[in-house]
Design a protein around this motif. Structure first.
Motif, mmCIF file in Angstrom:
data_model
loop_
_atom_site.group_PDB
_atom_site.id
_atom_site.type_symbol
_atom_site.label_atom_id
_atom_site.label_comp_id
_atom_site.label_asym_id
_atom_site.label_seq_id
_atom_site.Cartn_x
_atom_site.Cartn_y
_atom_site.Cartn_z
ATOM 1 N N TYR A 189 11.944 45.694 -1.938
ATOM 2 C CA TYR A 189 12.450 46.928 -1.340
ATOM 3 C C TYR A 189 13.980 46.856 -1.361
ATOM 4 O O TYR A 189 14.599 46.276 -0.466
ATOM 5 C CB TYR A 189 11.907 47.107 0.074
ATOM 6 N N ARG A 190 14.560 47.489 -2.379
ATOM 7 C CA ARG A 190 15.994 47.354 -2.633
ATOM 8 C C ARG A 190 16.811 48.333 -1.783
ATOM 9 O O ARG A 190 16.344 49.418 -1.407
ATOM 10 C CB ARG A 190 16.292 47.587 -4.109
ATOM 11 N N VAL A 191 18.060 47.917 -1.499
ATOM 12 C CA VAL A 191 19.011 48.715 -0.735
ATOM 13 C C VAL A 191 20.210 48.993 -1.630
ATOM 14 O O VAL A 191 20.870 48.053 -2.104
ATOM 15 C CB VAL A 191 19.449 47.991 0.553
ATOM 16 N N GLN A 192 20.475 50.288 -1.869
ATOM 17 C CA GLN A 192 21.584 50.662 -2.750
ATOM 18 C C GLN A 192 22.886 50.906 -1.977
ATOM 19 O O GLN A 192 23.974 50.593 -2.458
ATOM 20 C CB GLN A 192 21.228 51.931 -3.541
ATOM 21 N N GLN A 193 22.787 51.454 -0.759
ATOM 22 C CA GLN A 193 23.981 51.752 0.035
ATOM 23 C C GLN A 193 23.763 51.307 1.485
ATOM 24 O O GLN A 193 22.636 51.333 1.994
ATOM 25 C CB GLN A 193 24.290 53.254 0.029
ATOM 26 N N TYR A 194 24.843 50.967 2.140
ATOM 27 C CA TYR A 194 24.788 50.625 3.562
ATOM 28 C C TYR A 194 26.197 50.672 4.126
ATOM 29 O O TYR A 194 27.195 50.708 3.386
ATOM 30 C CB TYR A 194 24.166 49.252 3.781
ATOM 31 N N TRP A 195 26.293 50.676 5.440
ATOM 32 C CA TRP A 195 27.575 50.636 6.122
ATOM 33 C C TRP A 195 27.973 49.178 6.371
ATOM 34 O O TRP A 195 27.207 48.414 6.948
ATOM 35 C CB TRP A 195 27.508 51.376 7.455
ATOM 36 N N GLN A 196 29.185 48.844 5.921
ATOM 37 C CA GLN A 196 29.705 47.506 6.225
ATOM 38 C C GLN A 196 30.308 47.547 7.624
ATOM 39 O O GLN A 196 31.141 48.393 7.937
ATOM 40 C CB GLN A 196 30.765 47.089 5.200
ATOM 41 N N THR A 197 29.866 46.639 8.475
ATOM 42 C CA THR A 197 30.357 46.568 9.851
ATOM 43 C C THR A 197 30.886 45.175 10.140
ATOM 44 O O THR A 197 30.579 44.202 9.442
ATOM 45 C CB THR A 197 29.243 46.902 10.861
ATOM 46 N N GLU A 198 31.646 45.104 11.207
ATOM 47 C CA GLU A 198 32.117 43.824 11.722
ATOM 48 C C GLU A 198 31.290 43.464 12.956
ATOM 49 O O GLU A 198 31.090 44.298 13.836
ATOM 50 C CB GLU A 198 33.596 43.898 12.086
ATOM 51 N N VAL A 199 30.838 42.233 12.999
ATOM 52 C CA VAL A 199 29.977 41.800 14.092
ATOM 53 C C VAL A 199 30.844 41.356 15.260
ATOM 54 O O VAL A 199 31.527 40.331 15.187
ATOM 55 C CB VAL A 199 29.044 40.664 13.641
ATOM 56 N N ASP A 200 30.814 42.145 16.345
ATOM 57 C CA ASP A 200 31.535 41.761 17.550
ATOM 58 C C ASP A 200 30.702 40.767 18.359
ATOM 59 O O ASP A 200 29.509 40.557 18.111
ATOM 60 C CB ASP A 200 31.847 42.995 18.399
ATOM 61 N N GLU A 201 31.324 40.173 19.357
ATOM 62 C CA GLU A 201 30.687 39.139 20.152
ATOM 63 C C GLU A 201 29.408 39.597 20.847
ATOM 64 O O GLU A 201 28.413 38.864 20.849
ATOM 65 C CB GLU A 201 31.690 38.608 21.192
ATOM 66 N N PRO A 202 29.336 40.814 21.439
ATOM 67 C CA PRO A 202 28.092 41.161 22.150
ATOM 68 C C PRO A 202 26.897 41.337 21.216
ATOM 69 O O PRO A 202 25.761 41.329 21.680
ATOM 70 C CB PRO A 202 28.442 42.487 22.841
ATOM 71 N N TYR A 203 27.143 41.521 19.932
ATOM 72 C CA TYR A 203 26.054 41.813 19.004
ATOM 73 C C TYR A 203 25.567 40.540 18.304
ATOM 74 O O TYR A 203 26.346 39.632 18.010
ATOM 75 C CB TYR A 203 26.497 42.842 17.958
ATOM 76 N N LYS A 204 24.275 40.536 18.027
ATOM 77 C CA LYS A 204 23.658 39.447 17.277
ATOM 78 C C LYS A 204 23.118 40.002 15.964
ATOM 79 O O LYS A 204 22.487 41.051 15.944
ATOM 80 C CB LYS A 204 22.511 38.808 18.070
ATOM 81 N N MET A 205 23.362 39.272 14.885
ATOM 82 C CA MET A 205 22.887 39.708 13.582
ATOM 83 C C MET A 205 21.477 39.163 13.368
ATOM 84 O O MET A 205 21.267 37.963 13.272
ATOM 85 C CB MET A 205 23.837 39.216 12.473
ATOM 86 N N LEU A 206 20.505 40.070 13.281
ATOM 87 C CA LEU A 206 19.111 39.674 13.087
ATOM 88 C C LEU A 206 18.745 39.597 11.606
ATOM 89 O O LEU A 206 17.940 38.754 11.215
ATOM 90 C CB LEU A 206 18.173 40.664 13.789
#
Length: 804
Positions: free
Chosen positions: A554-571
């Motif tokens: 299941y391929r992804v062609q586009q997405y938003w690049q974000t910066e991971v701040d401290e309160p957020y966890k990357m799953l």
């Protein structure tokens, strides 16, 4: 020196037997032709010589053998400090005997008298010296204590872990453990200090008297929550060291199950403790192998622990059969039971706890081979809203009953209210179908989620507090920056933001969301989702799928690049990049917790077919389907409460809001634990929405009265606690040190180990060896003596016959 059986010393009187036999012994008659007068003369001389002793060495050996045997049976003991002294005395005595033998040989060979007298004198001096020195050491040296007379400080550690409940027709581990402990307690002197230590959390202490120690042994039962065996042994050793009694002993009675004797015993602290002074007699009693047949059930697995009203639920367990001696397939029947929904129970009537009746709702049977396993599936019928408790149990008996029953709790919840905001009707419909999908048609009241769909134009006029979760599909920039959403999450709500084309093309900064850097296009063959936190509640169910999830399809062609701040966890992230694909932030206040989950590519991507963002909701889109369901369950907290726990682990129970007596400062609840234990009162402050139950020491169903209909939880014993795999006895040397312990398997070995106190040495074994050696020498000398007599007699008869 002292004797354990001093009365047997009177056995020394038996040395009179060989003396009398030697004195009254007659010579064998010889066939000789003599004149009548000569015959009478010889006959007279023979009668006169009856009382003369012949063969002095033969007589001495027989006396020595009987005397040594009598002394050995009396079990002589010497103090350890005099071991070298008595060894020296024995060597001097052996030297004296050797000199005496040499003098005898010299006498029979007619050697010079001076040599004979010198050897005899030296032998007399050596024997006299040994005799006087031995008498002095016996009279003035320290005397060793005797178990039958001196008290002992003894600690008995009883390994009453779950495996001690092993019981068959021929073997009962718990009963044997009690019998051995009682036998040990009743055989020590009344003035001894006795400590009975089990695997519970009770501190180690000496019993008041022998009766209280026996009573504690009688009350012993297998427990499910145990303290480490290493801590119990450590406590036992330190306890007996506090006693002022000279004799100290620790006895551990165990089945040596690996679940008890695990690797934490390799800590060198026990080796060091046993090597310290004063010395302690340390013994381990091995109850032996687990002989018999045992069936065991795994922890129950529910397809949905929080199903909607009127929906059946599948319960699965794994059945395993311990390898048995018969080695033939065994028919096994399992039954699914459900407690009746009675709001008046449990209750105490006439001093007896009455619980709801358990009724059977399903049953299944299988044939299972020894050392085999089989998965059993049964179905819970449709249920009404509320807590429902049940059991899965095996029909019939086996060696270990603790792992034949498993408990479960199903919490049927009212539909969670979900606000679905999307400008594209097809995307909203797809998500609605995904989260409310069911294998059969259901009405709206029986659905898990009550979904209300609106557009972003209607969002400002909606009261967000009426919903449990908000799903934002491709939200515009102004909605992303709305602080009202942050307040909703802070109040315990859940928010899903699926970023897409509506967020624009420019970077975006927000007070409570991670900054959007840029829209990113992935070059062919494009990227795909890569899970990172596999134990997270959103991703953990996906890891249980056989074969895993083929995210690379299941391929992804586009997405938003974000910066991971401290309160957020990357799953999750995009494969081959550090860019996050799925993020979560937890917002907690005093008593509530809210979650914000962000996908940096739209779910689903149906708005613009000419501008694809991803293929996640393409054909055969089951991975994205499950991902969305798990996300919504996380946001609505339908799977947040764990109603099934493990023994020994505190349980947190979420209480419903109080609807009466608002002026009271607290609510009074009653906790009904398993068994016949009286209920435990619990006072909960009015403003408190949770209660922590810390005393969870038995498997079963725990009911909480006064807070809701059938509110409670289920507790199970982990399968590892009833594993019958044993350690190798040689591993004990690694944990206690070689030679620092005695491994025994029966009472006689315990008794032998018991007399080896730190302050005495037994002379029984050396004396028994001496008896054997003297007996062999006596046999050799006696055979030679009688053989020489027969040869001499035969030669005399032949000579007389020739003369005739």
């Amino acid at each position: 020196m002292t004797f354990l059986n001093a009365s047997l010393i009177f056995g020394l009187t038996a040395i009179a037997v060989p003396i009398v036999l030697h004195l009254i012994a007659k010579r064998e008659p010889r066939r000789v032709v003599f004149p009548s007068v000569l015959f009478l003369t010889k006959r007279l001389e023979t009668n006169r010589s009856k009382l003369r002793v012949r063969r002095w060495w033969l007589l001495a050996l027989r006396i020595t053998a009987l005397a040594a045997l009598a002394v050995a049976l009396a079990r002589p003991m010497i103090h350890r400090s005099l071991s070298l002294t008595w060894l020296t005395i024995a060597l001097i005595m052996v030297l004296g005997v050797a000199l005496l033998v040499m003098a005898t040989v010299a006498l029979y060979r007619d050697l010079p008298r001076l040599l004979i007298h010198s050897l005899a004198a030296a032998a007399a001096v050596a024997l006299l010296t040994a005799l006087l020195w031995g008498g002095y050491a016996y009279a003035s040296g320290p005397q060793p204590t005797i178990d039958e007379a001196a008290p002992v400080a003894i600690a008995i550690v009883l390994d009453n872990a779950p495996t001690s409940a092993w019981k068959t027709v021929d073997d009962d581990h718990l009963t044997r453990m009690k019998e051995i402990a009682t036998w040990m307690v009743t055989r020590v002197p009344p003035t001894s200090r006795i400590a009975i230590i089990d695997r519970s959390g009770t501190p180690a202490a000496f019993s008041l008297d022998l009766a209280s120690a026996v009573s504690k042994v009688d009350q012993l039962r297998a427990i499910e929550v145990t303290s480490p065996i290493s801590a119990k042994i450590d406590s036992a050793i330190r306890l007996v060291r506090t006693s002022d009694l000279e004799s100290r002993q620790v006895l551990v009675i165990s089945d040596l199950a690996r679940s008890t004797w695990h690797t934490d015993l390799s800590d060198p602290a026990l080796v060091t403790l046993l090597a310290e002074s004063p010395q302690i007699q340390f013994s381990v009693f091995d109850l032996g192998e687990f002989s018999g047949t045992n069936r065991t059930l795994s922890l129950p697995r529910l397809v949905d622990a929080t199903p909607p009203r009127g929906s059946p639920v599948t319960v699965a367990v794994t059945l395993e059969l311990l390898e048995s001696e018969e080695n033939i397939p065994l028919p096994v029947t399992a039954e699914l039971g459900l407690y009746e929904d009675d709001p008046t129970l449990p209750i105490i009537r006439n001093g007896v706890v009455q619980r709801p009746r358990l009724k059977s709702v399903d049953r299944t049977s299988v044939q299972i081979a020894p050392a085999g396993s089989s998965e059993l599936k049964m179905t819970i019928p449709p249920l009404e809203v509320g807590s429902h408790h049940g059991v899965v149990r095996l029909i019939g008996d086996d060696a270990l009953a603790l792992d034949d029953v498993r408990h479960f709790t199903v919490q049927v919840l009212t539909p969670s209210r979900v606000l679905l905001v999307a400008d594209n009707a097809d995307e909203a419909r797809s998500i609605d179908l995904a989260i409310n999908a069911a294998p059969f048609p259901i009405d709206e009241a029986a659905a898990e989620y009550s979904v209300e769909r609106i557009t972003y134009a209607d969002l400002p006029v909606v009261r967000l507090a009426d919903f449990d979760a908000i799903l934002l599909l491709d939200p515009p920039r102004d909605v992303i920056s709305d602080n009202a959403l942050q307040q909703f999450a802070g109040g315990g709500g859940g928010i899903l933001i699926c970023l897409g084309a509506a967020a624009g093309d420019e970077p975006l900064a927000s007070d409570w969301l991670p900054p959007l850097v840029r829209r990113w296009r992935s070059p062919p063959p494009h990227t795909f989702l890569q899970p990172l936190r596999l134990t997270h509640p959103v991703l953990a169910p996906l890891t249980e799928i056989p074969g895993g999830v083929p995210w690379n399809l299941y391929r992804v062609q586009q997405y938003w690049q974000t910066e991971v701040d401290e309160p957020y966890k990357m799953l999750m992230r995009y494969a081959g990049t550090p860019h996050p694909a799925l993020l979560e932030r937890t917002i907690s206040s005093e008593s509530v917790t809210g979650h914000v989950i962000i996908t940096t590519t739209p779910l689903p991507d149906l708005a613009d077919p000419n501008n694809d963002w991803n293929d996640l909701f393409g054909s055969d889109a089951w991975p994205a389907f499950f991902l969305v369901r798990n996300i919504v369950e996380r946001l609505t907290k339908r799977g947040a409460e764990n109603w099934m726990s493990i023994v020994g682990r505190p349980q947190v129970v979420q209480l419903p809001e109080a609807d009466s007596d608002q002026d009271a400062e607290s609510r009074r609840l009653q906790l009904f634990p398993p068994g016949d234990t009286a209920p435990v009162p619990i006072n909960v402050p009015q403003n408190q929405s949770r209660v922590v139950v810390g005393d969870v020491t038995r498997s079963g169903t725990y009911w909480l009265r006064g807070a809701g209909r059938n509110l409670g939880f289920s507790v199970n014993l982990p399968p590892a606690a009833t594993s019958t795999e044993r350690i190798e006895p040689t591993q004990l040397s690694e944990w206690f040190g070689a030679g620092a312990y005695n491994l025994v398997t029966n009472r006689d070995e315990i008794e032998l180990a018991e007399i080896r106190s730190a302050n005495r040495v037994s002379l029984r074994s050396p004396l028994m060896l001496l008896v054997l050696a003297v007996f062999l020498l006596e046999q050799i000398l006696a055979n030679r003596f009688y053989r020489s007599r027969r040869i001499s007699t035969d030669q005399t008869s032949i000579g007389s016959a020739k003369a005739a």
